[in-house]
Scaffold this motif. Structure first.
Motif, PDB file in Angstrom:
ATOM      1  N   VAL A 145      33.559 -46.964  -4.772  1.00 47.57           N
ATOM      2  CA  VAL A 145      33.410 -45.746  -3.975  1.00 47.57           C
ATOM      3  C   VAL A 145      32.856 -44.640  -4.861  1.00 47.57           C
ATOM      4  O   VAL A 145      33.365 -44.404  -5.964  1.00 47.57           O
ATOM      5  CB  VAL A 145      34.774 -45.327  -3.380  1.00 47.57           C
ATOM      6  N   ALA A 173      30.760 -49.261   0.184  1.00 44.11           N
ATOM      7  CA  ALA A 173      30.993 -47.843   0.477  1.00 44.11           C
ATOM      8  C   ALA A 173      29.874 -46.996  -0.104  1.00 44.11           C
ATOM      9  O   ALA A 173      29.199 -47.395  -1.054  1.00 44.11           O
ATOM     10  CB  ALA A 173      32.337 -47.389  -0.101  1.00 44.11           C
ATOM     11  N   LEU A 182      31.039 -39.962   4.301  1.00 47.81           N
ATOM     12  CA  LEU A 182      31.413 -41.201   3.641  1.00 47.81           C
ATOM     13  C   LEU A 182      31.409 -42.328   4.663  1.00 47.81           C
ATOM     14  O   LEU A 182      31.903 -42.162   5.782  1.00 47.81           O
ATOM     15  CB  LEU A 182      32.812 -41.071   3.026  1.00 47.81           C
ATOM     16  N   ILE A 184      32.301 -46.564   5.034  1.00 48.44           N
ATOM     17  CA  ILE A 184      32.930 -47.738   4.439  1.00 48.44           C
ATOM     18  C   ILE A 184      32.834 -48.880   5.436  1.00 48.44           C
ATOM     19  O   ILE A 184      33.064 -48.700   6.626  1.00 48.44           O
ATOM     20  CB  ILE A 184      34.413 -47.478   4.110  1.00 48.44           C
TER      21      ILE A 184
END
Length: 363
Positions: A145, A173, A182, A184
């Protein structure tokens, strides 16, 4: 920016792999000759000094050969070991009893069978082992991440079935260019072990590129088309996709044949199951419809993603497995200090399937 984030050690490992592969390839004849000569010397030692040179030393030579030699050279060495072993038995060496002779013969056959399977997979000698390590590290790199704004963190734990080096579960991610969004995706590829790991590596790279190129509402459809285009014999996968606005906490969840996400509301302590069931797994039908569910994460909230290895029980009901998982999550995360590893340990799922847990925290 989107893309693969490499760690410096991976570059060193790749260079080491290339050097060892070239050295091993050029030295196969020399290595084989040296090991065959060692077998001959061991045979003399077993005949003349049985108290110092036991017949089991042949097994040590086989072990070395597995790491250094290719199939053809292992066969040559195996023939030499069998020839010397049977000669010692015929000659009447005191330590070469029938039981030991049988063990050596079976071990040579098993070594050749193992080498043949490695050759089928394209893994030959020590460079093949390094290549596996490199593949595993590349898969892990795809799931890292990127740095997140203050107040956000992601914790993940992925474990393979039977502690294998490769898992069919993986995560990808990344953030958008303005770093305020963001995304994922957690994927569960059909199968286990090396075959599933190789497919996971290919899909993780492709899905990482799609995350940056596709609007969030079209990602799973594009992933499905990519998977269908591979025409794998065992080619389906389940996936859950989360898009987060890191400024407001708004999120959108969609899935393809994957267990539903869970939203822990810190204010009320309530666990909410985000129902996204309805779309089939990726790679099954040509066109899928993935309806997203929207929500908002407040401070202290946690969003949980997981794979079916944590909730499916042999002979059990999936809903019961999800309820058990939510109970563990409630107990582990309620103090606000729980981790993905603690959730996975609390579920106590069997190790006959890959397992993954991803926690998205808004602190």
């Amino acid at each position: 920016m989107w893309g693969v984030r490499w760690v410096p050690a991976q570059g060193l490992l790749t260079r080491a792999t290339l050097v060892l592969r070239r050295w091993s390839g050029r030295s196969q004849v020399t290595l084989t000759a040296a090991l065959v000569l060692s077998v001959g010397l061991l045979a003399l030692g077993i005949a003349q000094q049985p108290e110092w040179v036991p017949p089991s030393t042949f097994l040590l030579i086989e072990l070395v050969a597995v790491f250094l030699l290719r199939l053809r050279n292992i066969i040559v060495l195996g023939v030499a070991i069998l020839g010397c072993s049977w000669w010692l038995w015929w000659w009447g060496a005191a330590s070469m009893i029938p039981g030991i002779l049988v063990v050596i013969t079976v071990s040579v056959g098993a070594t050749i069978a193992f080498a043949r399977e490695r050759e089928r997979l394209g893994l030959q000698g020590a460079p093949g082992d390094l290549m596996l390590v490199d593949l595993r590290d590349r898969l892990a790199a795809h799931g890292r991440v990127p740095p997140l704004p203050a107040g956000w963190r992601v914790d993940s734990e992925i474990r393979s079935a039977h502690a294998d080096g490769f898992s069919g579960d993986f995560m990808v991610a990344g953030t958008r260019s303005d770093e305020n969004a963001l995304e994922i995706v957690l994927v569960d590829v059909s199968g286990k072990g090396l075959d599933a790991g190789v497919r996971s590596l290919q899909l993780s790279g492709a899905f990482g590129g799609l995350l940056g190129a596709m609007p969030r509402d079209k990602f799973l459809r594009a992933a499905n088309q990519y998977l269908l285009a591979q025409a794998w014999d065992e080619g389906f996968a389940t996936a859950i996709h989360v898009a987060l606005d890191l400024r407001t906490g708004d999120f959108w969840v969609s899935s393809a044949g994957h267990p539903p996400a869970v939203h822990l509301h810190a204010g009320s302590g309530r666990l909410e199951l985000i129902d996204t069931v309805g779309s089939p797994a990726l790679g099954v039908v040509a066109d899928i419809r993935c309806e997203s569910r929207a929500g908002r994460m407040e401070r202290g909230d946690v969003l949980l993603l997981y794979t079916d290895g944590l909730v499916e029980m042999r002979g059990g009901d999936l809903d019961q497995g999800i309820d058990r998982f939510m109970g563990v999550a409630d107990r582990v995360l309620a103090p606000g200090r729980g981790t993905a590893a603690a959730v996975l340990a609390g579920v106590k799922a069997g190790d006959d399937d890959d397992r993954a847990v991803v926690l998205v925290h808004r602190d």
